[in-house]
Design a protein around this motif. Structure first.
Motif, short mmCIF file in Angstrom:
data_model
loop_
_atom_site.label_atom_id
_atom_site.label_comp_id
_atom_site.label_asym_id
_atom_site.label_seq_id
_atom_site.Cartn_x
_atom_site.Cartn_y
_atom_site.Cartn_z
N GLU A 1 7.57 16.45 7.11
CA GLU A 1 8.66 15.62 7.63
C GLU A 1 9.55 15.11 6.51
O GLU A 1 10.78 15.14 6.60
N ILE A 2 8.92 14.68 5.41
CA ILE A 2 9.70 14.18 4.27
C ILE A 2 10.46 15.32 3.61
O ILE A 2 11.65 15.18 3.29
N ARG A 3 9.80 16.46 3.41
CA ARG A 3 10.47 17.61 2.78
C ARG A 3 11.66 18.08 3.61
O ARG A 3 12.72 18.40 3.08
N ASP A 4 11.47 18.12 4.92
CA ASP A 4 12.57 18.56 5.80
C ASP A 4 13.74 17.57 5.74
O ASP A 4 14.91 17.99 5.74
N PRO B 1 0.83 -1.21 0.00
CA PRO B 1 0.00 0.00 0.00
C PRO B 1 0.86 1.26 0.00
O PRO B 1 1.98 1.26 0.50
N GLU B 2 0.30 2.32 -0.56
CA GLU B 2 1.06 3.56 -0.72
C GLU B 2 1.59 4.10 0.61
O GLU B 2 2.74 4.53 0.71
N ALA B 3 0.75 4.07 1.64
CA ALA B 3 1.18 4.61 2.94
C ALA B 3 2.37 3.83 3.49
O ALA B 3 3.28 4.41 4.09
N SER B 4 2.37 2.52 3.28
CA SER B 4 3.50 1.70 3.76
C SER B 4 4.75 1.94 2.93
O SER B 4 5.86 1.94 3.45
N ARG B 5 4.57 2.18 1.62
CA ARG B 5 5.71 2.51 0.77
C ARG B 5 6.36 3.80 1.24
O ARG B 5 7.59 3.91 1.29
N VAL B 6 5.53 4.77 1.59
CA VAL B 6 6.06 6.06 2.06
C VAL B 6 6.90 5.86 3.32
O VAL B 6 8.00 6.40 3.45
N LYS C 1 6.82 12.41 -3.67
CA LYS C 1 5.84 12.32 -4.75
C LYS C 1 4.57 11.61 -4.29
O LYS C 1 3.46 11.97 -4.68
N LEU C 2 4.76 10.58 -3.46
CA LEU C 2 3.62 9.81 -2.96
C LEU C 2 2.86 10.58 -1.88
O LEU C 2 1.64 10.43 -1.75
N ASP C 3 3.58 11.39 -1.10
CA ASP C 3 2.95 12.16 -0.02
C ASP C 3 3.49 13.58 -0.04
O ASP C 3 4.29 13.97 0.82
N PRO C 4 3.08 14.38 -1.02
CA PRO C 4 3.65 15.73 -1.20
C PRO C 4 3.35 16.70 -0.07
O PRO C 4 4.00 17.73 0.06
N ARG C 5 2.38 16.39 0.77
CA ARG C 5 2.02 17.31 1.86
C ARG C 5 2.82 17.06 3.13
O ARG C 5 2.68 17.79 4.11
N SER C 6 3.66 16.02 3.14
CA SER C 6 4.41 15.68 4.34
C SER C 6 5.59 16.63 4.55
O SER C 6 6.57 16.61 3.80
#
Length: 214
Positions: free
Chosen positions: A161-164, A121-126, A154-159
């Motif tokens: 935490e990932i951007r940081d 699932p996408e959330a687990s991939r992230v 790309k999968l979770d552009p609003r995160s």
């Protein structure tokens, strides 16, 4: 002691204090048995994790994985689905424990195994991409970190935490190059000033400003 006459019939009362079924061998266990064992271990891992017992939690999750990682042992579709979900969940939990334990290679290993599973699932991939990317930064594998965190973004552009985490790669690279420059300068000094080619990304005129001569 009492004297027992010859030919006497003796009667004994035996009190059973405890008894348990002998544990089954793996080959004797049904798919349901294996799923139950994995679920029990996962719950125990969660309890250990909440208590801050990271190594114990890691061990429980790893043991749980061992009960559900062989897809061919589950024939019914419902069993296959449950085994897959337990397998993926416990792999991600082991990676979380490894992050907290700062065992970066094990984070990469378990996340890679999770990402290779079918239909993740996408959330687990992230989660897997983020954790593997974070561990790759710590291991100075910056290109791998960029690839993972870019895909996670790309999968979770609003995160945030990932951007940081992605933004931190540049600072980590600069710190690594500075450390390499200092090490190279020490190598040159130790070789009596002999000319050597500096590591990639290190200026040819690097000077070790951290050495106080002591």
């Amino acid at each position: 002691p009492p004297k027992i006459p010859g030919g006497a019939t003796l009667k004994f009362e035996v009190e059973l204090l405890s008894w348990a079924e002998p544990e089954k061998e793996r080959w004797e266990m049904s798919a349901g048995d294996k799923l139950a064992e994995a679920k029990k271990l996962k719950v125990e891992g969660g309890v250990a994790l909440k208590a801050g017992e990271l190594e114990a939690a890691y061990g429980k999750y790893t043991s749980a994985v061992g009960w559900v990682e062989k897809e061919y042992e589950f024939n019914e579709e419902t069993d296959k689905k449950e085994a897959f979900e337990l397998h993926l969940s416990c792999l991600l939990n082991t990676s979380q424990c490894s992050l907290k334990l700062k065992d970066w290679p094990m984070v990469v290993k378990n996340c890679t195994t999770a990402l290779k599973l079918k239909d993740v699932p996408e959330a687990s991939r992230v989660k897997a991409l983020f954790r593997r990317g974070a561990a790759s930064i710590k291991m100075c594998d910056f290109e791998d970190a960029r690839a993972d965190l870019r895909e996670a973004c790309k999968l979770d552009p609003r995160s945030k935490e990932i951007r940081d985490m992605y933004a931190s790669i540049k600072e980590a690279e600069m710190a690594a190059k500075k450390a390499d420059a200092g090490l190279f300068a020490k190598m040159v000094k130790g070789a009596g000033g002999a000319k050597k080619k500096p590591p990639e990304g290190v200026p040819a005129d690097a000077v070790d400003i951290s050495d106080d001569g002591g």
